[in-house]
Write an enzyme that holds these catalytic residues in place. Structure first.
Site, mmCIF file in Angstrom:
data_model
loop_
_atom_site.group_PDB
_atom_site.id
_atom_site.type_symbol
_atom_site.label_atom_id
_atom_site.label_comp_id
_atom_site.label_asym_id
_atom_site.label_seq_id
_atom_site.Cartn_x
_atom_site.Cartn_y
_atom_site.Cartn_z
ATOM 1 N N SER A 1 0.892 -1.197 -0.034
ATOM 2 C CA SER A 1 -0.079 -0.059 0.047
ATOM 3 C C SER A 1 0.894 1.167 0.064
ATOM 4 O O SER A 1 1.733 1.460 0.909
ATOM 5 C CB SER A 1 -0.985 -0.057 1.142
ATOM 6 O OG SER A 1 -1.543 1.400 1.229
ATOM 7 N N HIS B 1 -1.391 -1.103 -4.266
ATOM 8 C CA HIS B 1 -2.424 -0.759 -3.529
ATOM 9 C C HIS B 1 -2.505 0.717 -3.238
ATOM 10 O O HIS B 1 -1.489 1.033 -2.915
ATOM 11 C CB HIS B 1 -2.782 -1.505 -2.355
ATOM 12 C CG HIS B 1 -4.020 -1.372 -1.600
ATOM 13 N ND1 HIS B 1 -5.126 -1.719 -2.101
ATOM 14 C CD2 HIS B 1 -4.462 -0.473 -0.562
ATOM 15 C CE1 HIS B 1 -6.251 -1.543 -1.155
ATOM 16 N NE2 HIS B 1 -5.767 -0.715 -0.519
ATOM 17 N N ASP C 1 -4.579 4.141 -1.897
ATOM 18 C CA ASP C 1 -5.652 4.360 -1.123
ATOM 19 C C ASP C 1 -6.254 5.905 -1.353
ATOM 20 O O ASP C 1 -5.442 6.854 -1.038
ATOM 21 C CB ASP C 1 -5.405 4.426 0.422
ATOM 22 C CG ASP C 1 -5.153 2.995 0.901
ATOM 23 O OD1 ASP C 1 -6.136 2.274 0.852
ATOM 24 O OD2 ASP C 1 -4.234 2.590 1.341
ATOM 25 N N MET D 1 -8.519 8.878 -0.225
ATOM 26 C CA MET D 1 -9.511 9.197 1.325
ATOM 27 C C MET D 1 -9.862 10.730 1.094
ATOM 28 O O MET D 1 -9.114 11.619 0.689
ATOM 29 C CB MET D 1 -8.675 9.030 2.443
ATOM 30 C CG MET D 1 -7.898 7.671 2.687
ATOM 31 S SD MET D 1 -7.132 7.590 4.087
ATOM 32 C CE MET D 1 -6.532 6.184 4.040
ATOM 33 N N HIS E 1 -8.369 1.757 -4.202
ATOM 34 C CA HIS E 1 -9.181 1.651 -2.986
ATOM 35 C C HIS E 1 -9.757 3.060 -2.749
ATOM 36 O O HIS E 1 -9.309 3.916 -2.190
ATOM 37 C CB HIS E 1 -8.545 0.952 -1.932
ATOM 38 C CG HIS E 1 -9.376 0.762 -0.462
ATOM 39 N ND1 HIS E 1 -8.792 0.504 0.598
ATOM 40 C CD2 HIS E 1 -10.864 0.766 -0.384
ATOM 41 C CE1 HIS E 1 -9.798 0.614 1.630
ATOM 42 N NE2 HIS E 1 -10.805 0.821 1.196
ATOM 43 N N MET F 1 -11.871 5.302 -0.571
ATOM 44 C CA MET F 1 -12.804 5.646 0.382
ATOM 45 C C MET F 1 -13.276 7.088 0.381
ATOM 46 O O MET F 1 -12.807 8.095 1.180
ATOM 47 C CB MET F 1 -11.513 5.665 1.848
ATOM 48 C CG MET F 1 -11.226 4.043 2.038
ATOM 49 S SD MET F 1 -9.838 3.903 3.215
ATOM 50 C CE MET F 1 -8.703 3.795 1.607
ATOM 51 N N MET G 1 -12.117 -5.122 5.199
ATOM 52 C CA MET G 1 -11.326 -4.311 5.967
ATOM 53 C C MET G 1 -10.916 -4.706 7.347
ATOM 54 O O MET G 1 -11.635 -5.222 8.074
ATOM 55 C CB MET G 1 -12.061 -2.706 6.276
ATOM 56 C CG MET G 1 -12.122 -1.733 5.007
ATOM 57 S SD MET G 1 -10.568 -1.385 4.490
ATOM 58 C CE MET G 1 -9.363 -0.758 5.784
ATOM 59 N N GLY H 1 -9.076 4.416 7.057
ATOM 60 C CA GLY H 1 -8.529 5.811 7.001
ATOM 61 C C GLY H 1 -7.006 6.207 7.427
ATOM 62 O O GLY H 1 -6.709 7.173 7.428
ATOM 63 N N PHE H 2 -6.588 5.115 8.078
ATOM 64 C CA PHE H 2 -5.014 5.279 8.599
ATOM 65 C C PHE H 2 -4.129 4.029 8.367
ATOM 66 O O PHE H 2 -4.827 2.964 8.622
ATOM 67 C CB PHE H 2 -4.986 5.706 10.071
ATOM 68 C CG PHE H 2 -5.967 6.937 10.387
ATOM 69 C CD1 PHE H 2 -5.086 8.237 10.013
ATOM 70 C CD2 PHE H 2 -7.142 6.851 10.804
ATOM 71 C CE1 PHE H 2 -5.846 9.210 10.386
ATOM 72 C CE2 PHE H 2 -7.884 7.938 10.998
ATOM 73 C CZ PHE H 2 -7.335 9.133 10.832
ATOM 74 N N GLY H 3 -2.779 4.166 7.967
ATOM 75 C CA GLY H 3 -1.993 3.141 7.952
ATOM 76 C C GLY H 3 -1.490 2.763 9.348
ATOM 77 O O GLY H 3 -1.902 3.645 10.510
ATOM 78 N N GLY H 4 -0.996 1.687 9.670
ATOM 79 C CA GLY H 4 -0.316 1.235 11.025
ATOM 80 C C GLY H 4 -1.113 0.906 11.920
ATOM 81 O O GLY H 4 -0.972 1.148 13.217
ATOM 82 N N ASP I 1 -7.236 -6.139 3.972
ATOM 83 C CA ASP I 1 -6.557 -4.695 4.059
ATOM 84 C C ASP I 1 -6.645 -4.258 5.495
ATOM 85 O O ASP I 1 -7.745 -3.873 6.026
ATOM 86 C CB ASP I 1 -7.331 -3.654 3.040
ATOM 87 C CG ASP I 1 -6.730 -2.258 2.881
ATOM 88 O OD1 ASP I 1 -5.534 -2.320 3.407
ATOM 89 O OD2 ASP I 1 -7.487 -1.424 2.249
ATOM 90 N N GLY I 2 -5.328 -4.093 5.925
ATOM 91 C CA GLY I 2 -5.179 -3.316 7.188
ATOM 92 C C GLY I 2 -4.441 -4.255 8.280
ATOM 93 O O GLY I 2 -4.926 -5.469 8.667
ATOM 94 N N GLY I 3 -3.207 -3.772 8.746
ATOM 95 C CA GLY I 3 -2.565 -4.552 9.867
ATOM 96 C C GLY I 3 -1.956 -5.816 9.457
ATOM 97 O O GLY I 3 -1.879 -6.809 10.315
ATOM 98 N N SER J 1 2.363 -0.558 6.064
ATOM 99 C CA SER J 1 3.412 -0.119 7.052
ATOM 100 C C SER J 1 4.376 -1.190 7.416
ATOM 101 O O SER J 1 5.785 -1.148 7.231
ATOM 102 C CB SER J 1 3.055 -0.080 8.654
ATOM 103 O OG SER J 1 1.979 0.684 8.439
HETATM 104 C C1 DX5 Z 1 -6.342 2.068 5.351
HETATM 105 C C2 DX5 Z 1 -6.048 1.730 4.246
HETATM 106 C C3 DX5 Z 1 -5.126 0.465 3.997
HETATM 107 C C4 DX5 Z 1 -3.695 1.083 4.606
HETATM 108 C C5 DX5 Z 1 -3.084 -0.314 5.020
HETATM 109 O O1 DX5 Z 1 -7.766 2.668 5.549
HETATM 110 O O2 DX5 Z 1 -7.086 1.192 3.180
HETATM 111 O O3 DX5 Z 1 -4.700 0.103 2.751
HETATM 112 O O4 DX5 Z 1 -2.679 1.706 3.828
HETATM 113 O O5 DX5 Z 1 -2.008 -0.018 5.824
HETATM 114 P P1 DX5 Z 1 -1.161 -0.841 6.982
HETATM 115 O O6 DX5 Z 1 -0.767 -2.002 6.317
HETATM 116 O O7 DX5 Z 1 -0.139 -0.094 7.450
HETATM 117 O O8 DX5 Z 1 -2.195 -1.219 8.025
HETATM 118 ZN ZN ZN Z 2 -6.679 0.056 1.270
#
Ligand code: DX5
Ligand code: ZN
Length: 221
Positions: free
Chosen positions: A9, A34, A36, A38, A67, A69, A138, A143-146, A176-178, A199
């Site tokens: 991502s 990927h 994102d 937003m 993706h 959002m 999800m 909304g946020f990475g990490g 997608d996420g974590g 991340s």
């Molecule tokens: C979150 C995004 C994800 C994000 C994942 O809203 O849709 O694609 O970039 O980031 P990580 O892998 O750090 O959770």
């Molecule tokens: Zn995403």
């Protein structure tokens, strides 16, 4: 082509060195990139928009997995197709006329994805699963990475897999996420085909090696 796919991502990249990071992904085992988008309305964060995607597309050699959002995604479908998106994923929660939106995405030649927030039950896709190319689950709140991976995701993937098999749908399952090396293998074992990792890839010491490691974990049977 491997069976299961890693999609780094770009949200977690260094935006001051975007070309370098896109080229890192070009040189890696990842098959998708990927992206994102937003809008600060559907999610409480703003990432980047069309001009940045245009620059990414110029340098990327990978499948562009976009993706959205954002609210009202319908009005931008053609724009994203023209920018070079290969897969366009919209949120179930942002689409009051989801069936129409899916058809509009497919009419441009892109693959149509539908994303579900952590609180949204799989059964809302009963009547559309045969029209969808990809379901994005999800595994954090968008909304946020990490953020930390939500463990309930495993059971949602199993439920989705069951729905796909029961309806004989060809939809792929993206998470997608974590995503990290601690949950990748289990996600694949319950039915996922595509793992997004932000991340875990971009904050790692050796990004190419991290992608390779995830790729291997995702393809051990
Ligand atoms: C979150 C995004 C994800 C994000 C994942 O809203 O849709 O694609 O970039 O980031 P990580 O892998 O750090 O959770
Ligand atoms: Zn995403």
């Amino acid at each position: 082509m491997s069976l299961n796919i890693i999609a780094p991502s770009i949200l977690a990249a260094d935006f001051g060195n975007l070309q370098r990071d896109v080229e890192m992904v070009n040189n890696s085992a990842a098959e998708w990139l990927h992206i994102d988008i937003m809008d600060g309305v559907f999610v409480p964060n703003i990432s980047f928009g069309m001009p940045v995607l245009k620059s990414i597309a110029k340098h990327s050699k990978k499948i562009l997995d976009v993706h959205l959002m954002i609210v009202n995604p319908d009005q931008y479908i053609k724009t994203f197709a023209n920018l070079g998106a290969n897969i366009l994923t919209v949120h179930y929660e942002a689409c009051p006329h989801l069936h129409r939106t899916i058809q509009a995405i497919k009419a441009t030649g892109m693959k149509a994805g539908v994303a579900l927030n952590p609180h949204t039950n799989i059964n809302v896709l009963e009547d559309t699963i045969n029209d969808i190319d990809l379901v994005l689950i999800m595994s954090v709140n968008p909304g946020f990475g990490g953020q930390t991976f939500i463990e309930n995701t495993f059971s949602k993937v199993s439920q989705l897999k069951e729905l796909i098999e029961r309806k004989r749908s060809k939809a792929q399952i993206e998470i997608d996420g974590g995503v990290t090396d601690t949950n990748a293998k289990k996600l694949i074992s319950v039915g996922a085909n595509i793992l997004v990792a932000g991340s875990f890839v971009f904050k790692s010491e050796n990004q190419i090696e991290t992608i390779k490691k995830l790729q291997q974990l995702a393809n051990i049977h």
